[in-house]
Write an enzyme that holds these catalytic residues in place. Structure first.
Site, PDB file in Angstrom:
ATOM      1  N   HIS A 191       0.808  -1.226   0.000  1.00 35.10           N
ATOM      2  CA  HIS A 191       0.000   0.000   0.000  1.00 35.10           C
ATOM      3  C   HIS A 191       0.839   1.273   0.000  1.00 35.10           C
ATOM      4  CE1 HIS A 191      -3.251  -2.834   0.601  1.00 35.10           C
ATOM      5  NE2 HIS A 191      -3.874  -1.961  -0.165  1.00 35.10           N
ATOM      6  N   GLU A 435     -11.147 -11.171  -5.339  1.00 39.50           N
ATOM      7  CA  GLU A 435      -9.719 -11.160  -5.041  1.00 39.50           C
ATOM      8  C   GLU A 435      -9.280 -12.455  -4.373  1.00 39.50           C
ATOM      9  OE1 GLU A 435      -8.829  -7.733  -2.602  1.00 39.50           O
ATOM     10  OE2 GLU A 435     -10.723  -7.866  -1.532  1.00 39.50           O
ATOM     11  N   ASP A 459      -4.527  -8.755  -4.671  1.00 39.53           N
ATOM     12  CA  ASP A 459      -4.668  -9.928  -3.811  1.00 39.53           C
ATOM     13  C   ASP A 459      -4.897 -11.203  -4.621  1.00 39.53           C
ATOM     14  OD1 ASP A 459      -4.260  -9.052  -1.149  1.00 39.53           O
ATOM     15  OD2 ASP A 459      -6.154  -7.967  -1.232  1.00 39.53           O
ATOM     16  N   CYS A 506      -9.962  -3.276 -10.187  1.00 37.43           N
ATOM     17  CA  CYS A 506      -9.409  -2.154  -9.436  1.00 37.43           C
ATOM     18  C   CYS A 506      -8.043  -2.478  -8.862  1.00 37.43           C
ATOM     19  CB  CYS A 506     -10.377  -1.709  -8.342  1.00 37.43           C
ATOM     20  SG  CYS A 506     -10.732  -3.011  -7.165  1.00 37.43           S
TER      21      CYS A 506
END
Ligand code: PEP
Ligand code: MG
Length: 575
Positions: A191, A435, A459, A506
């Site tokens: 992240h 995911e 993921d 996404c």
């Protein structure tokens, strides 16, 4: 001495500046007996005074950059520093036991921390324990004569060098001064790397040894486009990097011309290009980069940026600001995805061996601990729905039972609000992230019950390849173009379309220039990415024809055995 390191290119851009080491100093010390206890007490007073002065500066800076509410965390720290009872006990400990200040400080603060932590069902007490731990560390650093890094206090142009950066460290970096960052560990989809892209800070992660090689003040040349960093570059090397930076800026200026353009392919088909955001502040980047929608609002940053659970009202305001800011364009809000590398300072979760496979995201929302949090979030979202075009999605769905349970809570909160006379939009779509491989394989069943899919490849790839997305040692297995991943994605898109639903993506793969042609050929409807990748993707799509890309995707899915073959195929087709 000139030295070159290679890492994972995590955020585009080039910088040359001196290194700022965001590395924890060694705070070890020995317990020693002292005769002159007064001298030790004086050392304590000096360290307390220095810590107070430092914290006041940090507080002031935080109030300016983050706002008064966020700065109040430091008031709690200042209060600990001036607590007469605790300070009295530390000094008494020095006198009674004739020990050095460091060991008296540690003994007394550990005792307080232990006492507060023992009251483990009380979030307020947990916070007090965390405050004391923070303050004790600062005072100890002053006693030992070392400096704790303070990223928020950087006030000159630097390249931040760190073993790792947490998302909250990254959020504190001031773009004006931080020209780039380089870390030892991490992957392209950690992240902090994702945030670097939205902050437009060039970044290289996973160099394995940058902190061991660099001293504070060394000059670093960083190229985040290809992942190269040079320590102490020659004048020629500096010039070479600066030239690469200028070329990148010129390329960006070309892409910017497409800001107002539609995303129409060479054969006239439209794809939706959306942006991923973490806070309402990111809206500026969304508009500057010509996004047609928001395809992922990672709401957990609202929880992470706060010193306590955000209230329904706080959340309502944030969601409303984003919805209003986007007018009638769609905004996909993901319910909180806490856990993995996203921790909350005020929510103590049990330590786990594999946090990415553990108690996180929807699993928390559907448990007793998360029930209140989840319902509060749903209510805030439902209330905000009256102000724009809201879509809600749940993260980390593994089973239909989980989706049904979440949807049931959503329906209940919706009904309650309607009964209370609150206006709620009646066109909210409710979808899920794909995911987890189990959901990707069973997409045909899910497609009957959800309104849409958004494929979270960050993921999905780590779970399919069993390769931690944060671990640079296995980053070679992070293979978006592996035919296995492509087949899973194709199954998701086809399953959605068979039920008349849409499928978006996404994960970072949606903005990956090698993946985009294949995804176009597979018929993905919406591509959501870091806002800074939108214009280059629009530029690419405008050059390509969907009919050609269908042929390309077909070959990648059926004829290729390896990721390398897929890359070669795309390079050949998109030259
Ligand atoms: C994903 O997993 O692809 C995703 C978009 O979610 P996050 O990166 O926040 O885990
Ligand atoms: Mg995810």
């Amino acid at each position: 001495m000139v030295e070159m390191l290679k890492g994972i290119a995590a955020s585009d851009g080039v910088a040359v500046a001196k290194a700022y080491l965001l590395v924890q100093p060694d705070l070890s010390f020995n317990k020693i007996s002292v005769e002159d206890t007064e001298a030790e007490e004086k050392r304590i007073d000096d360290a307390l005074a220095k810590s107070t002065e430092e914290l006041q500066q940090i507080r002031e800076k935080a109030a300016q950059s983050l706002g008064e509410a966020e700065a109040q965390v430091f008031d709690a720290h200042l209060m600990v520093l001036s607590d007469p009872e605790m300070i009295g006990q530390i000094k008494q400990n020095v006198k009674d036991n004739k020990v050095n200040a460091e060991s008296a400080l540690k003994e007394v603060t550990d005792m307080y921390i232990g006492m507060f932590e023992a009251m483990d069902d009380n979030a307020y007490m947990q916070e007090r324990a965390a405050d004391i731990r923070d303050v004790a560390k600062r005072v100890l650093a002053h006693l030992l004569g070392v400096t704790l890094p303070n990223p928020s206090m950087i006030n000159e142009e630097v390249v931040v060098v760190a073993h790792d950066l947490t998302p909250s460290d990254t959020a504190q970096l001031d773009r004006k001064f931080v020209k780039a960052f380089v870390t030892d560990i991490g992957g392209r989809t950690s992240h902090s790397a994702i945030m670097a892209r939205s902050l437009e800070i060039p970044a290289i992660v996973g160099t394995k040894e940058i902190t061991a090689k660099v001293k504070a003040g060394d000059i670093l040349a960083v190229n985040g486009i290809i992942g190269d960093v040079i320590i102490d570059p020659t004048e020629d090397q500096k010039a070479e990097f600066q030239k690469a930076g200028a070329e990148f800026a010129a390329q960006k200026a070309e892409w910017e011309k497409l800001k107002e353009a539609d995303t129409i392919t060479a054969d006239g088909k439209h794809f939706e290009l959306a942006a991923n955001i973490g806070t309402p502040k990111d809206l500026e980047g969304v508009h500057n980069n010509g996004a047609e929608a928001i395809g992922l609002y990672r709401t957990e940053f609202l929880y992470m940026d706060s010193s306590d659970f955000p209230t329904e009202e706080d959340q309502f305001e944030a969601y409303k600001a984003v919805l209003e800011g986007m007018g009638d364009k769609p905004v996909v809000v993901r319910t909180m995805d806490i856990g993995g590398d996203k921790e909350l300072p005020y929510l103590t979760l049990p330590h786990e061996m594999n946090p990415f496979l553990g108690y996180r995201a929807l699993r928390i929302s559907l448990s007793e601990l998360g029930d209140d949090m989840f319902r509060t979030q749903l209510r805030a979202l439902l209330r905000a729905s009256a102000f724009g075009n809201l879509r809600i999605m749940f993260p980390m769905v593994a089973t239909l039972k989980e989706f049904r349970a979440a949807k049931k809570m959503y329906d209940e909160e919706r009904q309650k609000l309607i009964n209370e006379g609150v206006t709620v939009s009646d066109t909210i779509q409710v979808g899920i992230m794909i995911e987890i491989p189990a959901a990707a394989v069973l997409a045909d069943k899910f497609a009957k019950e959800v309104d849409f899919f958004s494929i979270g490849t960050n993921d999905l790839i780590q779970y399919t390849m069993a390769a931690d997305r944060m671990n640079e040692r296995v980053s070679y297995l992070y293979q978006p173009y592996n035919p296995s991943i492509l087949r899973l994605i194709k199954n998701v898109i086809d399953s959605a379309h068979a039920e008349g639903k849409w499928a978006g993506m996404c994960g970072e793969m949606a903005g990956d220039q090698t993946a985009v042609p294949i995804l176009m050929g597979m018929g993905l409807d919406e591509f959501s990415m870091s806002a800074t990748s939108i214009l280059k993707t629009r530029s690419l799509m405008k050059r390509l024809s969907t009919e050609d890309m269908k042929v390309l995707a077909d070959k990648a899915l059926n004829d290729c055995d390896t990721m390398e073959e897929v890359v070669e195929l795309v390079e050949e087709a998109v030259k």
